[in-house]
Design a protein around this motif. Structure first.
Motif, PDB file in Angstrom:
ATOM      1  N   GLN A  43      26.572  57.715  57.425  1.00 15.48           N
ATOM      2  CA  GLN A  43      25.213  57.613  56.882  1.00 15.48           C
ATOM      3  C   GLN A  43      24.515  58.965  56.999  1.00 15.48           C
ATOM      4  OE1 GLN A  43      23.745  54.600  59.610  1.00 15.48           O
ATOM      5  NE2 GLN A  43      23.862  53.018  58.040  1.00 15.48           N
ATOM      6  N   LYS A  44      24.322  59.613  55.869  1.00 17.07           N
ATOM      7  CA  LYS A  44      23.600  60.883  55.846  1.00 17.07           C
ATOM      8  C   LYS A  44      22.669  60.874  54.628  1.00 17.07           C
ATOM      9  CE  LYS A  44      26.132  63.076  59.117  1.00 17.07           C
ATOM     10  NZ  LYS A  44      26.521  61.912  59.893  1.00 17.07           N
ATOM     11  N   GLY A  45      21.553  61.584  54.744  1.00 13.47           N
ATOM     12  CA  GLY A  45      20.630  61.593  53.624  1.00 13.47           C
ATOM     13  C   GLY A  45      19.734  62.810  53.619  1.00 13.47           C
ATOM     14  N   LEU A 135      16.397  53.838  56.404  1.00 11.23           N
ATOM     15  CA  LEU A 135      16.515  54.554  55.133  1.00 11.23           C
ATOM     16  C   LEU A 135      17.943  54.496  54.593  1.00 11.23           C
ATOM     17  CD1 LEU A 135      14.362  57.710  56.036  1.00 11.23           C
ATOM     18  CD2 LEU A 135      13.649  55.680  54.743  1.00 11.23           C
ATOM     19  N   PHE A 136      18.803  53.717  55.275  1.00 10.42           N
ATOM     20  CA  PHE A 136      20.207  53.579  54.878  1.00 10.42           C
ATOM     21  C   PHE A 136      20.594  52.107  54.830  1.00 10.42           C
ATOM     22  CE2 PHE A 136      19.745  57.574  57.126  1.00 10.42           C
ATOM     23  CZ  PHE A 136      20.433  58.478  56.329  1.00 10.42           C
ATOM     24  N   VAL A 163      10.677  61.759  48.708  1.00  9.13           N
ATOM     25  CA  VAL A 163      11.744  60.835  48.304  1.00  9.13           C
ATOM     26  C   VAL A 163      12.931  61.088  49.230  1.00  9.13           C
ATOM     27  CG1 VAL A 163      13.380  60.189  46.485  1.00  9.13           C
ATOM     28  CG2 VAL A 163      11.026  60.805  45.873  1.00  9.13           C
ATOM     29  N   PHE A 164      13.478  60.023  49.801  1.00  9.53           N
ATOM     30  CA  PHE A 164      14.660  60.136  50.654  1.00  9.53           C
ATOM     31  C   PHE A 164      15.838  59.514  49.926  1.00  9.53           C
ATOM     32  CE2 PHE A 164      17.682  59.183  53.992  1.00  9.53           C
ATOM     33  CZ  PHE A 164      17.559  60.272  54.857  1.00  9.53           C
ATOM     34  N   ILE A 165      16.927  60.276  49.793  1.00  8.39           N
ATOM     35  CA  ILE A 165      18.158  59.757  49.181  1.00  8.39           C
ATOM     36  C   ILE A 165      19.202  59.653  50.281  1.00  8.39           C
ATOM     37  CG2 ILE A 165      19.969  60.138  47.464  1.00  8.39           C
ATOM     38  CD1 ILE A 165      17.965  61.631  45.753  1.00  8.39           C
ATOM     39  N   GLY A 166      19.516  58.409  50.662  1.00  7.03           N
ATOM     40  CA  GLY A 166      20.459  58.163  51.748  1.00  7.03           C
ATOM     41  C   GLY A 166      21.742  57.531  51.233  1.00  7.03           C
ATOM     42  N   LEU A 167      22.875  58.099  51.613  1.00  2.00           N
ATOM     43  CA  LEU A 167      24.175  57.561  51.225  1.00  2.00           C
ATOM     44  C   LEU A 167      24.873  56.991  52.445  1.00  2.00           C
ATOM     45  CD1 LEU A 167      23.774  59.139  48.573  1.00  2.00           C
ATOM     46  CD2 LEU A 167      26.174  59.807  48.700  1.00  2.00           C
ATOM     47  N   LYS A 399      15.101  72.212  46.719  1.00  2.00           N
ATOM     48  CA  LYS A 399      15.858  72.134  47.970  1.00  2.00           C
ATOM     49  C   LYS A 399      15.228  71.113  48.910  1.00  2.00           C
ATOM     50  CE  LYS A 399      17.781  75.324  51.413  1.00  2.00           C
ATOM     51  NZ  LYS A 399      17.853  76.743  51.798  1.00  2.00           N
ATOM     52  N   ALA A 400      16.062  70.281  49.520  1.00  4.79           N
ATOM     53  CA  ALA A 400      15.564  69.256  50.446  1.00  4.79           C
ATOM     54  C   ALA A 400      14.837  69.903  51.620  1.00  4.79           C
ATOM     55  CB  ALA A 400      16.721  68.400  50.952  1.00  4.79           C
ATOM     56  N   VAL A 401      13.866  69.171  52.166  1.00  2.00           N
ATOM     57  CA  VAL A 401      13.107  69.647  53.319  1.00  2.00           C
ATOM     58  C   VAL A 401      13.936  69.506  54.591  1.00  2.00           C
ATOM     59  CG1 VAL A 401      10.936  69.412  54.588  1.00  2.00           C
ATOM     60  CG2 VAL A 401      11.035  68.779  52.181  1.00  2.00           C
ATOM     61  N   ALA A 402      14.701  68.415  54.677  1.00  2.00           N
ATOM     62  CA  ALA A 402      15.454  68.138  55.902  1.00  2.00           C
ATOM     63  C   ALA A 402      16.572  67.150  55.615  1.00  2.00           C
ATOM     64  CB  ALA A 402      14.524  67.569  56.978  1.00  2.00           C
ATOM     65  N   LEU A 403      17.512  67.107  56.555  1.00  2.00           N
ATOM     66  CA  LEU A 403      18.613  66.157  56.508  1.00  2.00           C
ATOM     67  C   LEU A 403      18.500  65.223  57.712  1.00  2.00           C
ATOM     68  CD1 LEU A 403      22.196  66.780  55.522  1.00  2.00           C
ATOM     69  CD2 LEU A 403      21.826  65.797  57.779  1.00  2.00           C
ATOM     70  N   ARG A 404      18.757  63.954  57.493  1.00  2.00           N
ATOM     71  CA  ARG A 404      18.729  62.988  58.598  1.00  2.00           C
ATOM     72  C   ARG A 404      19.909  62.023  58.449  1.00  2.00           C
ATOM     73  NH1 ARG A 404      16.054  66.244  60.506  1.00  2.00           N
ATOM     74  NH2 ARG A 404      13.986  66.123  61.452  1.00  2.00           N
ATOM     75  N   SER A 405      20.249  61.354  59.554  1.00  2.00           N
ATOM     76  CA  SER A 405      21.356  60.391  59.546  1.00  2.00           C
ATOM     77  C   SER A 405      20.878  59.048  60.079  1.00  2.00           C
ATOM     78  CB  SER A 405      22.522  60.919  60.394  1.00  2.00           C
ATOM     79  OG  SER A 405      22.156  60.952  61.754  1.00  2.00           O
TER      80      SER A 405
END
Length: 456
Positions: A43-45, A135-136, A163-167, A399-405
């Motif tokens: 899970q990363k987004g 968010l996942f 907007v958060f895009i989580g895969l 460019k995304a502001v940050a990455l989260r898991s």
């Protein structure tokens, strides 16, 4: 004050835009894939600021439509992600075969959600807020659940100003290299469609041909009769999760110091950084001097196998290589270079002979990893990787502001490494029990090298 909840607005399933002949065949899982059946999904987004055009009332509907369309095109190339796991059992002779059925499935899941919070609400707290786990999709799901749930879910969550895009992707199908390969390809297709450029072929086609050692595969029968024998629902203990930033200059200093202490030039930046984490976390945990500890690094096997696998090989080709166990007192008495050299030796010894020997031993006695048993509480695990192209995925929002898991695969001593937003820097996501995290935050050696991430 309790934080707002993530609200699901709609769910749909996305199929590949067209089905190749290959996608109609069973997609077999290798030894490295099957070993993942009881661990969590990946899970990363990425968190984006809403662009100026977000003032248009149709902005989000248009974005969702483009994301779905480009996803259906990406799935043509990564068709197993639209499938489901299937188990085939036979008694005489014994067969317990888990594989991917790519055609009899509703497809990959797509969730549209909303959260009444701002980017600042997500990024400004010292610790990563718990709401990020929502968010996942696939929260706490293990990979075996892919028999009845999607192997890939995209969740697009609209925030007040972002907007958060989580895969979330089933770890039986891919490791971090393949995960980001898919994410990058989806982004590439989205960008081409956005610019009305016909994309006759993608820049890096995944290699779907399965890899097995000579004399093995494609069918690997597991020594079980029921999933109850190997599925374990791991619940992590109470953890604090915090992001730490390491600038290019800070990492260069660590590398120089480690090499200087060992009178060598062979220790890499990442080995020096990992050694710092190993030492600092060991000190923060307050172990007695005779407590044994080790450090694991997630190593990509693709280039180490002879002949090497393509860097675009789709699947799992990783191994958590483990350093020599040392006593906590010994680790802390010596300097950074001593610990870094131990990690350097571990990586150098991780070669074709070692990898094939490990896989051969697994094939003789297959076992499914279980998080509660695989990682001990006296060690640390360095996962993910700063070399993956994470911030190259823009989806028309810059460019995304940050990455989260998400919640997945976290335990005491798990450290995930990501590229920082500025070139050459690294962000580390550290998971520790509250008391150990507090001690780490006041650890002089660690905090001299680390800083608080800036999201300007």
């Amino acid at each position: 004050m309790e934080s707002p909840d993530v609200k699901h607005i709609s769910e749909s399933f996305i199929q590949p835009q067209n089905a190749s002949q290959e996608s109609k065949k069973p997609f077999y899982l290798t030894a490295s894939d099957l070993a993942m059946l009881s661990v969590h999904y990946i899970q990363k987004g990425l968190l984006f600021r809403k662009p100026p055009e977000a003032n248009n009332p149709n902005f989000l509907d248009t974005l969702l439509a483009k994301l779905k369309h480009s996803l259906s095109l990406a799935l043509v190339h990564f068709y197993p992600l639209a499938g489901r796991l299937v188990t085939k059992k036979e008694q005489d002779p014994h067969l317990y075969l888990v594989y991917v059925d790519c055609s009899n499935s509703p497809g990959a899941k797509f969730i549209h959600a909303s959260l009444d919070m701002s980017i600042s609400d997500i990024l400004s707290p010292t610790d990563v807020p718990l709401v990020v786990q929502s968010l996942f999709d696939h929260d706490r799901a293990v990979n075996h659940d892919g028999h009845t749930t999607s192997l890939l879910t995209v969740q697009v969550t609209e925030l007040v100003d972002g907007v958060f895009i989580g895969l979330s992707i089933n770890h039986c199908l891919c490791d971090g290299t393949s995960y980001w390969h898919f994410f990058n390809t989806w982004s590439e297709i989205f960008r081409a469609e956005e610019n009305n450029i016909p994309l006759s072929e993608i820049s890096r086609s995944p290699v779907m041909e399965r890899w097995f050692p000579d004399g093995h595969g494609p069918i690997i029968s597991l020594p079980y009769t029921s999933s109850d024998e190997f599925v374990d629902r791991f619940e992590s203990p109470e953890l604090r999760e915090r992001m730490f930033h390491f600038s290019l200059e800070s990492i260069a200093k660590l590398k120089s110091k480690a090499n200087s202490e060992c009178e060598t030039s062979k220790i890499s930046s990442f080995q020096a950084l990992s050694a710092l984490l190993w030492r600092s976390i060991t000190r923060a945990r307050g172990f007695p001097p005779n407590q044994e500890t080790s450090c694991r690094l997630a190593a990509n096997n693709r280039a180490r196998i002879v002949p090497p696998l393509s860097p675009n090989y789709f699947g799992n080709s990783i191994h958590p290589v483990k350093s020599q166990a040392v006593k906590a007192g010994e680790l802390l008495e010596h300097g950074l270079g001593w610990a870094a050299w131990k990690l350097h030796e571990t990586v150098v010894n991780h070669n074709d002979k070692w990898i094939l020997g490990s896989i051969d031993a697994w094939l003789k006695s297959p076992v499914v990893y279980q998080l509660g048993r695989t990682f001990d509480p006296h060690s640390i695990m360095m996962g993910s990787g700063p070399r993956f192209d994470m911030y190259g995925n823009e989806f028309g929002m810059g460019k995304a502001v940050a990455l989260r898991s998400g919640y997945a695969n976290k335990f005491s001593g798990k450290v995930s490494s990501y590229p920082g937003r500025e070139a050459g820097s690294i962000d580390l996501e550290v998971c520790l029990p509250p008391a150990a995290m507090t001690a780490l935050e006041s650890d002089e050696e660690f905090m001299e090298a680390a800083s608080v991430p800036s999201y300007d």
